[in-house]
Scaffold this motif. Structure first.
Motif: not given
Length: 877
Positions: A424-429
């Motif tokens: 995982l490189q980008e996580l937006d929650v």
């Protein structure tokens, strides 16, 4: 390559294709007088093609493609009268094609694509090369029209003219080419309607039609369904195709690729689209299509890529889409789709590149079926109304690199199962209702480069490892109970769990008072946070702008990071409504951010106007808006910004008015200091670029668009010095109800005098409506300013003397007295007279465009035509 060829004098065929050869082609090659076929393709040869190749009098086949050859095509090739196969593609050849090549009647294969050749193609090519089967001019610098005589080469099967600068209409009489298989004209400047489709119905062997990125305009004819059943590829993106998709398209049952992206198509997608059983790729993005996605899509069981983003589709995602079990890309974002996400669609484990349903109205919970997307690289479900917990089954998507669930209503904790997503490189929650502590495993994801947890209900200590060590990569604001973390995150310190005893009554009283005060302060803070959160919710939702595209809406924090906190160092311009900053994207690219000064009257209106116009149009000579931001800043204040392509060479203002201190406040100031001077031909090219943009706005766009503020500071120059018209903050869009144009508010037929002094047409001061001829007045003044270097607002121009009259009285004999001296510098006396004629011709157009009465002004089509004539006449010595 070996140079000892003296012992090979009787050699008839030399085939060294794919032999890892290096060095130059030896001049001694010309001694092989009996050579008939020469194959040196796909090596690493450099240098020029030797002139001695003209000695190979018996040569009929020449293959030098895919090397590093430079220089011009030797004119000695004209001696090779038996040459029939010429393959020079994929090199670095320059100059023009020797004219004699077009007289070698035996040539059936001419491949010179992917070089840097220039010039035009002679109109008689189809007459002198009647044996042509294969014609490849792909990716060069050719100009002019595509010769109609091509139809005389009746055996022609392959036409590759893509990625050049050809203009004019589509080739005539295409239907005469009965053997035609491929026609590729992508990325040119062709202007025509789509009636050529009817002509192509006579080509029974046709397989590929590729005309993307041109200026074709009109309805897609119903005759498209009469094309040969052999057609497998139709690619017509980035034109101005309007109307609806003809139902007859369902007749093309062998079609495997259909791309109609970025046009102006409306209406519903016909259900007969499901008859295209061999379709592998379907691209309909960037149109105005509406209605429901037809359930017949489920019949396309071979579909690999399906793109419908940026349209107005509504209703539910059809369950039948789950039948497309060979999908690898699914993009349905930026529509008005509603309902839940079908489990059958989430079960399409073949999707491996992107699964995006962002910016819709989808609701309900996210099914655990999402774990079936085990090969997926990017999942984007942001900006919907999804709720419930984030399913732990996402942890089964082991190759996921980007996960975006922002702007939904997910609740509960971040599931521990996400720890399995090692890539995982980008996580937006962000902007959900997530609670609990920040999981420690997020700090252990070594590939994680961007993490956004903002606007949730997270609590506890923020880790100090991994991605959390980089404040520019992590966002945790608007979580009320977070503490700790690195200093740059500006979070409070975490309190110790141990408490000290109160030793005396006096201390006990003081503590009680402090507790009471703390309680009141806490209540006040909670009220402030509640108010800001309410304001944030109001301002960060996707704005439904009145145009066909909806942008992805970057956050304030992203822009804050990209511009180093809106640092003064990154300021590249200041204008009427805001400040422009240079910013660096996460990918390392550059953009320009225009931050609106919302305290200025009209700034919000300017924001909507630019979104409305630039969001719905595209042209090579218009500055492209790439995104928008409508949110609040860290202090809870409204924040609006526009993101544009970064123009490396600043504004035209800076180039024609160098070194003037008064220019410091002009918008888009050139950031590299004093630029070089612009020559006459450069100014003429930029004038043509501006006129081309105006013609597009006035003649191609439907409804028409009036820019309303044409001036040098609103013309930007890209890295190739191409002129791009920008700043549509005062643009107006035409309406049949108001003759030619209407104010952007759509509330009144009265138009407030707007624009810039000196460029505003006289009739606007008398309360007249905004017309396209108003832009022509501004353009005329701009043209006069470009050549004289004189501003229309100079103190010299007062009473009855203005820039228009100043130039008019100097025509034609005294123009060299008023021309910008920077143009004349360095020119020889022999060139001065030629320059005078050119300058006078351009100034006449400027005067004709800036006449006092609108009806007396030259229109943009005629002005552009005249400028092209001047460029052709004086452009080369």
């Amino acid at each position: 390559m070996p140079t000892n060829l003296s012992q090979c004098s009787n050699l008839e065929i030399l085939n060294l294709i794919d032999n890892q050869l290096v060095g130059k082609i030896p001049n001694e090659l010309g001694s092989l007088s009996k050579l008939q076929a020469l194959g040196l393709a796909r090596n690493s040869l450099v240098g020029s093609i030797p002139q001695s190749i003209g000695n190979l009098s018996q040569l009929y086949k020449l293959s030098l493609m895919k090397n590093g050859l430079q220089g011009e095509i030797p004119r000695t090739l004209s001696k090779l009268h038996g040459l029939s196969f010429v393959q020079l593609a994929d090199n670095q050849l320059t100059g023009e094609i020797p004219p004699t090549i077009f007289n070698m009647s035996g040539i059936f294969y001419l491949g010179i694509g992917n070089n840097q050749l220039r010039g035009s193609i002679p109109p008689y090519i189809g007459n002198t090369l009647p044996s042509l089967l294969y014609l490849d001019f792909l990716s060069n610098l050719f100009t002019g029209v595509i010769p109609p005589s091509l139809s005389n080469a009746s055996g022609l099967q392959y036409i590759y003219y893509a990625s050049n600068n050809f203009h004019g209409p589509m080739p005539a009489n295409l239907g005469r080419l009965k053997a035609l298989r491929i026609i590729s004209l992508t990325s040119n400047e062709l202007r025509d309607d789509f009636s050529f489709i009817t002509l192509l119905t006579n080509c029974s062997r046709l397989k590929v039609i590729s005309i993307d990125h041109n200026f074709l305009k009109g309805l897609l004819p119903d005759s498209i369904g009469n094309l040969s059943n052999s057609v497998s590829v139709i690619s017509m993106s980035s034109n101005t195709m309007y109307g609806t998709i003809p139902p007859s398209i369902g007749n093309l049952f062998n079609l495997s690729y259909l791309d109609l992206t970025d046009n102006s198509l409306g209406g519903c997608v016909p259900s007969c689209i499901g008859a295209l059983h061999n379709l592998h790729e379907l691209y309909l993005s960037g149109n105005m299509l509406t209605g429901e996605i037809p359930s017949s899509i489920g019949n396309l069981t071979l579909l690999n890529r399906f793109y419908l983003l940026f349209n107005d589709f509504y209703g539910e995602i059809p369950q039948s889409l789950g039948n497309c079990r060979q999908l690898i890309e699914l993009e349905l974002s930026n529509n008005n789709l509603s309902g839940s996400i079908p489990g059958k669609v989430l079960g399409l484990y073949t999707i491996s590149i992107i699964f995006s349903l962002a910016h819709n109205q989808l609701s309900g919970s996210l099914s655990s079926q999402v774990g079936s997307l085990i090969n997926l690289g990017e999942l984007d479900l942001s900006y919907n109304k999804l709720m419930g917990p984030i399913p732990s089954s996402i942890g089964k998507c082991l190759v996921l690199g980007r996960l975006n669930l922002a702007f939904n209503s997910f609740h509960g904790e971040i599931p521990p199962a996400l720890s399995t997503l090692r890539g995982l490189q980008e996580l937006d929650v962000s902007h959900n209702n997530l609670s609990g502590e920040i999981p420690s495993f997020l700090a252990q994801l070594t590939e994680l480069k961007y993490l956004n947890l903002s606007s949730n209900k997270l609590e506890g200590e923020v880790p100090k490892q991994g991605v959390f060590l980089n404040a520019s990569a992590v966002s945790v604001f608007e979580n009320r109970n977070l503490c700790g973390g690195i200093v740059e995150l500006n979070l409070p310190s975490c309190k110790s769990n141990t408490s000290k005893p109160l030793w005396t009554n006096k201390v006990r009283v003081i503590a009680t008072v402090i507790a009471i005060l703390s309680y009141f302060i806490l209540c006040l803070c909670l009220f402030i946070l509640w108010y800001q959160r309410k304001k944030l919710k109001k301002n960060t939702s996707l704005i439904e702008f009145p145009f066909r595209h909806k942008f992805s809406m970057v956050s304030y924090e992203e822009l804050f990071r990209a511009s180093d906190g809106f640092s003064e160092i990154n300021v590249i311009g200041k204008g009427r409504y805001g400040t422009i900053y240079k910013a660096t994207t996460q990918e390392g690219g550059l953009v320009a951010i225009k931050v609106l000064n919302l305290g200025h009257i009209g700034a919000s209106k300017s924001f909507v106007s630019e979104c409305r116009t630039l969001g719905a149009i595209r042209h090579r000579n218009l500055v492209k808006i790439v995104n928008v931001c409508s949110s609040v800043d860290y202090h809870g204040n409204d924040f609006k910004a526009l993101l544009y392509e970064y123009m490396a060479n600043g504004s035209l203002e800076n180039w024609i008015h160098q070194g003037n201190e008064e220019d410091v406040e002009h918008e888009h100031e050139h950031e590299h200091g004093k630029p070089r001077h612009l020559g006459l031909m450069q100014r003429l090219d930029i004038a043509i670029d501006i006129a081309s943009a105006i013609e597009y706005l006035h003649e191609v766009c439907s409804p028409k668009i009036v820019h309303g503020d044409l001036k040098p500071s609103n013309v930007l120059l890209d890295n190739k010095m191409m002129g791009r018209v920008g700043d549509f903050g005062l643009a107006t869009i035409s309406s049949p109800m108001k003759k030619d144009a209407m104010d952007i508010d759509d509330n009144s037929s009265l138009v407030v005098v707007r624009g810039s002094i000196g460029y505003v047409p006289p009739e606007y001061g008398m309360g007249d409506m905004v017309f396209t001829q108003g832009d022509m007045y501004s353009y005329g003044i701009l043209l006069l300013e470009m050549l004289t270097g004189r501003r229309p607002t100079e103190e010299t121009f007062k009473d009855h003397l203005n820039l228009h009259n100043f130039v008019k009285v100097a025509l034609p004999d005294r123009v060299m007295e008023i021309v910008d001296s920077a143009i004349i510098n360095g020119e020889s006396e022999n060139d001065i007279e030629r320059m005078r004629e050119c300058v006078a011709s351009v100034l006449r157009i400027g005067v004709a465009c800036s006449m006092e009465l609108p009806q007396d002004r030259m229109d943009v089509a005629k002005a552009l035509k005249e400028l092209h004539k001047i460029r052709a006449r004086y452009g080369s010595k």
